[in-house]
Motif scaffolding. Structure first.
Motif, PDB file in Angstrom:
ATOM      1  N   ASP A   8      47.841  37.767   2.314  1.00 27.43           N
ATOM      2  CA  ASP A   8      46.494  38.314   2.162  1.00 27.43           C
ATOM      3  C   ASP A   8      45.850  38.601   3.506  1.00 27.43           C
ATOM      4  OD1 ASP A   8      45.507  36.398  -0.771  1.00 27.43           O
ATOM      5  OD2 ASP A   8      46.730  38.182  -0.543  1.00 27.43           O
ATOM      6  N   LEU A   9      46.301  37.918   4.553  1.00 27.63           N
ATOM      7  CA  LEU A   9      45.698  38.100   5.869  1.00 27.63           C
ATOM      8  C   LEU A   9      46.027  39.451   6.477  1.00 27.63           C
ATOM      9  CD1 LEU A   9      43.844  36.482   7.565  1.00 27.63           C
ATOM     10  CD2 LEU A   9      45.788  35.492   8.725  1.00 27.63           C
ATOM     11  N   GLU A  10      47.024  40.133   5.959  1.00 20.16           N
ATOM     12  CA  GLU A  10      47.400  41.433   6.494  1.00 20.16           C
ATOM     13  C   GLU A  10      46.884  42.573   5.623  1.00 20.16           C
ATOM     14  OE1 GLU A  10      51.496  39.746   8.470  1.00 20.16           O
ATOM     15  OE2 GLU A  10      51.617  41.232   6.910  1.00 20.16           O
ATOM     16  N   CYS A  11      45.767  42.361   4.968  1.00 26.65           N
ATOM     17  CA  CYS A  11      45.271  43.296   3.968  1.00 26.65           C
ATOM     18  C   CYS A  11      44.838  44.646   4.510  1.00 26.65           C
ATOM     19  CB  CYS A  11      44.123  42.667   3.199  1.00 26.65           C
ATOM     20  SG  CYS A  11      42.647  42.556   4.197  1.00 26.65           S
ATOM     21  N   GLU A  12      44.670  44.782   5.830  1.00 25.69           N
ATOM     22  CA  GLU A  12      44.268  46.083   6.353  1.00 25.69           C
ATOM     23  C   GLU A  12      45.243  47.166   5.907  1.00 25.69           C
ATOM     24  OE1 GLU A  12      45.239  43.743   9.099  1.00 25.69           O
ATOM     25  OE2 GLU A  12      43.339  42.788   8.701  1.00 25.69           O
ATOM     26  N   TYR A  13      46.489  46.781   5.702  1.00 23.75           N
ATOM     27  CA  TYR A  13      47.526  47.738   5.374  1.00 23.75           C
ATOM     28  C   TYR A  13      47.496  48.162   3.905  1.00 23.75           C
ATOM     29  CZ  TYR A  13      49.040  46.106   9.880  1.00 23.75           C
ATOM     30  OH  TYR A  13      49.071  45.769  11.196  1.00 23.75           O
ATOM     31  N   CYS A  14      47.030  47.283   3.042  1.00 21.80           N
ATOM     32  CA  CYS A  14      47.017  47.653   1.627  1.00 21.80           C
ATOM     33  C   CYS A  14      45.620  48.025   1.143  1.00 21.80           C
ATOM     34  CB  CYS A  14      47.611  46.543   0.768  1.00 21.80           C
ATOM     35  SG  CYS A  14      46.645  45.028   0.756  1.00 21.80           S
ATOM     36  N   GLY A  15      44.585  47.528   1.823  1.00 25.50           N
ATOM     37  CA  GLY A  15      43.232  47.945   1.507  1.00 25.50           C
ATOM     38  C   GLY A  15      42.601  47.324   0.280  1.00 25.50           C
ATOM     39  N   SER A  16      43.109  46.222  -0.202  1.00 27.82           N
ATOM     40  CA  SER A  16      42.518  45.568  -1.350  1.00 27.82           C
ATOM     41  C   SER A  16      41.090  45.136  -1.015  1.00 27.82           C
ATOM     42  CB  SER A  16      43.337  44.352  -1.759  1.00 27.82           C
ATOM     43  OG  SER A  16      42.605  43.548  -2.651  1.00 27.82           O
ATOM     44  N   VAL A  17      40.129  45.564  -1.811  1.00 22.56           N
ATOM     45  CA  VAL A  17      38.729  45.237  -1.569  1.00 22.56           C
ATOM     46  C   VAL A  17      38.515  43.728  -1.621  1.00 22.56           C
ATOM     47  CG1 VAL A  17      36.375  45.508  -2.449  1.00 22.56           C
ATOM     48  CG2 VAL A  17      37.938  47.453  -2.444  1.00 22.56           C
ATOM     49  N   TYR A  18      39.149  43.057  -2.576  1.00 22.03           N
ATOM     50  CA  TYR A  18      39.009  41.608  -2.687  1.00 22.03           C
ATOM     51  C   TYR A  18      39.516  40.920  -1.427  1.00 22.03           C
ATOM     52  CZ  TYR A  18      39.922  36.818  -4.054  1.00 22.03           C
ATOM     53  OH  TYR A  18      39.958  35.458  -4.090  1.00 22.03           O
ATOM     54  N   GLU A  19      40.685  41.309  -0.960  1.00 20.59           N
ATOM     55  CA  GLU A  19      41.273  40.680   0.222  1.00 20.59           C
ATOM     56  C   GLU A  19      40.422  40.946   1.462  1.00 20.59           C
ATOM     57  OE1 GLU A  19      45.117  42.412  -0.022  1.00 20.59           O
ATOM     58  OE2 GLU A  19      45.932  40.775  -1.189  1.00 20.59           O
ATOM     59  N   VAL A  20      39.941  42.166   1.611  1.00 15.83           N
ATOM     60  CA  VAL A  20      39.095  42.496   2.761  1.00 15.83           C
ATOM     61  C   VAL A  20      37.836  41.635   2.739  1.00 15.83           C
ATOM     62  CG1 VAL A  20      37.675  44.299   3.821  1.00 15.83           C
ATOM     63  CG2 VAL A  20      39.996  44.824   3.052  1.00 15.83           C
ATOM     64  N   ALA A  21      37.211  41.487   1.597  1.00  7.99           N
ATOM     65  CA  ALA A  21      35.993  40.680   1.482  1.00  7.99           C
ATOM     66  C   ALA A  21      36.273  39.219   1.815  1.00  7.99           C
ATOM     67  CB  ALA A  21      35.413  40.799   0.075  1.00  7.99           C
ATOM     68  N   GLU A  22      37.394  38.691   1.356  1.00  9.41           N
ATOM     69  CA  GLU A  22      37.748  37.302   1.636  1.00  9.41           C
ATOM     70  C   GLU A  22      38.011  37.082   3.124  1.00  9.41           C
ATOM     71  OE1 GLU A  22      37.691  34.561  -0.383  1.00  9.41           O
ATOM     72  OE2 GLU A  22      36.656  35.981  -1.671  1.00  9.41           O
ATOM     73  N   ILE A  23      38.686  38.013   3.750  1.00 15.74           N
ATOM     74  CA  ILE A  23      38.983  37.876   5.170  1.00 15.74           C
ATOM     75  C   ILE A  23      37.702  37.985   5.995  1.00 15.74           C
ATOM     76  CG2 ILE A  23      40.134  38.991   7.125  1.00 15.74           C
ATOM     77  CD1 ILE A  23      42.517  39.389   5.198  1.00 15.74           C
ATOM     78  N   GLU A  24      36.818  38.891   5.629  1.00 12.83           N
ATOM     79  CA  GLU A  24      35.533  38.993   6.315  1.00 12.83           C
ATOM     80  C   GLU A  24      34.742  37.694   6.163  1.00 12.83           C
ATOM     81  OE1 GLU A  24      34.141  41.346   8.422  1.00 12.83           O
ATOM     82  OE2 GLU A  24      36.235  41.965   8.398  1.00 12.83           O
ATOM     83  N   ALA A  25      34.774  37.099   4.976  1.00 17.26           N
ATOM     84  CA  ALA A  25      34.082  35.821   4.756  1.00 17.26           C
ATOM     85  C   ALA A  25      34.701  34.723   5.625  1.00 17.26           C
ATOM     86  CB  ALA A  25      34.147  35.438   3.282  1.00 17.26           C
ATOM     87  N   MET A  26      36.021  34.729   5.773  1.00 18.04           N
ATOM     88  CA  MET A  26      36.689  33.752   6.614  1.00 18.04           C
ATOM     89  C   MET A  26      36.254  33.915   8.070  1.00 18.04           C
ATOM     90  SD  MET A  26      40.646  33.460   7.831  1.00 18.04           S
ATOM     91  CE  MET A  26      40.386  34.978   8.732  1.00 18.04           C
ATOM     92  N   TYR A  27      36.256  35.160   8.566  1.00 18.47           N
ATOM     93  CA  TYR A  27      35.827  35.407   9.944  1.00 18.47           C
ATOM     94  C   TYR A  27      34.385  34.966  10.164  1.00 18.47           C
ATOM     95  CZ  TYR A  27      39.821  38.186  11.614  1.00 18.47           C
ATOM     96  OH  TYR A  27      41.051  38.605  12.042  1.00 18.47           O
ATOM     97  N   ARG A  28      33.502  35.283   9.208  1.00 15.86           N
ATOM     98  CA  ARG A  28      32.092  34.891   9.338  1.00 15.86           C
ATOM     99  C   ARG A  28      31.949  33.370   9.381  1.00 15.86           C
ATOM    100  NH1 ARG A  28      31.323  39.095   5.883  1.00 15.86           N
ATOM    101  NH2 ARG A  28      31.181  37.725   4.079  1.00 15.86           N
ATOM    102  N   ALA A  29      32.667  32.682   8.499  1.00 22.24           N
ATOM    103  CA  ALA A  29      32.584  31.219   8.452  1.00 22.24           C
ATOM    104  C   ALA A  29      33.113  30.596   9.751  1.00 22.24           C
ATOM    105  CB  ALA A  29      33.353  30.685   7.248  1.00 22.24           C
ATOM    106  N   LEU A  30      34.229  31.086  10.234  1.00 17.70           N
ATOM    107  CA  LEU A  30      34.779  30.581  11.497  1.00 17.70           C
ATOM    108  C   LEU A  30      33.821  30.857  12.653  1.00 17.70           C
ATOM    109  CD1 LEU A  30      38.552  31.546  11.284  1.00 17.70           C
ATOM    110  CD2 LEU A  30      37.599  29.249  11.431  1.00 17.70           C
ATOM    111  N   ALA A  31      33.282  32.067  12.695  1.00 19.63           N
ATOM    112  CA  ALA A  31      32.362  32.436  13.769  1.00 19.63           C
ATOM    113  C   ALA A  31      31.115  31.560  13.748  1.00 19.63           C
ATOM    114  CB  ALA A  31      31.986  33.912  13.661  1.00 19.63           C
ATOM    115  N   LEU A  32      30.562  31.350  12.583  1.00 16.50           N
ATOM    116  CA  LEU A  32      29.370  30.508  12.458  1.00 16.50           C
ATOM    117  C   LEU A  32      29.680  29.078  12.890  1.00 16.50           C
ATOM    118  CD1 LEU A  32      26.430  30.345  11.648  1.00 16.50           C
ATOM    119  CD2 LEU A  32      27.164  29.936   9.297  1.00 16.50           C
ATOM    120  N   GLY A  33      30.834  28.564  12.479  1.00 12.37           N
ATOM    121  CA  GLY A  33      31.234  27.216  12.884  1.00 12.37           C
ATOM    122  C   GLY A  33      31.404  27.099  14.389  1.00 12.37           C
TER     123      GLY A  33
END
Length: 109
Positions: A8-33
């Motif tokens: 799922d972390l390589e979703c840029e290649y397949c473009g799944s909206v769900y995967e992109v949203a999850e990865i963005e949420a992960m980046y935001r959570a890590l950044a905030l932490g």
């Protein structure tokens, strides 16, 4: 994931909206932490290890998300320094070997 994606972390290649949203949420959570930890503990730098650290572009994306979090809070003045660990995904294996060797040495003495 599509056949192109190995995870799922390589979703840029397949473009799944769900995967992109999850990865963005992960980046935001890590950044905030990271931003919060910077102001609580004031570390010299943040080391990111494991398989994720060897993913091309991961550190750069994380730094961009940290910059976004910093821009949201006008009083934040220190930008955390984020780098990938030298041994990446093999660090846990090196640690296990070191632990084993230490135990062997201790049993000989």
């Amino acid at each position: 994931s599509s056949d192109v994606c190995s995870s799922d972390l390589e979703c840029e290649y397949c473009g799944s909206v769900y995967e992109v949203a999850e990865i963005e949420a992960m980046y935001r959570a890590l950044a905030l932490g990271i931003v919060n930890a910077q102001y609580i503990f004031d570390p010299e730098l943040f080391l990111i290890g494991g398989a994720i650290s060897s993913r091309p572009g991961f550190i750069k994306q994380l730094q961009a998300h940290v910059a976004t979090q910093i821009a949201l809070v006008p009083v934040v003045a220190v930008e955390p320094r984020i780098v990938a660990c030298q041994f990446g995904n093999t660090a846990n294996l090196l640690g296990a070997v070191r632990h084993f060797l230490d135990r062997q040495t201790a049993s000989i003495e």
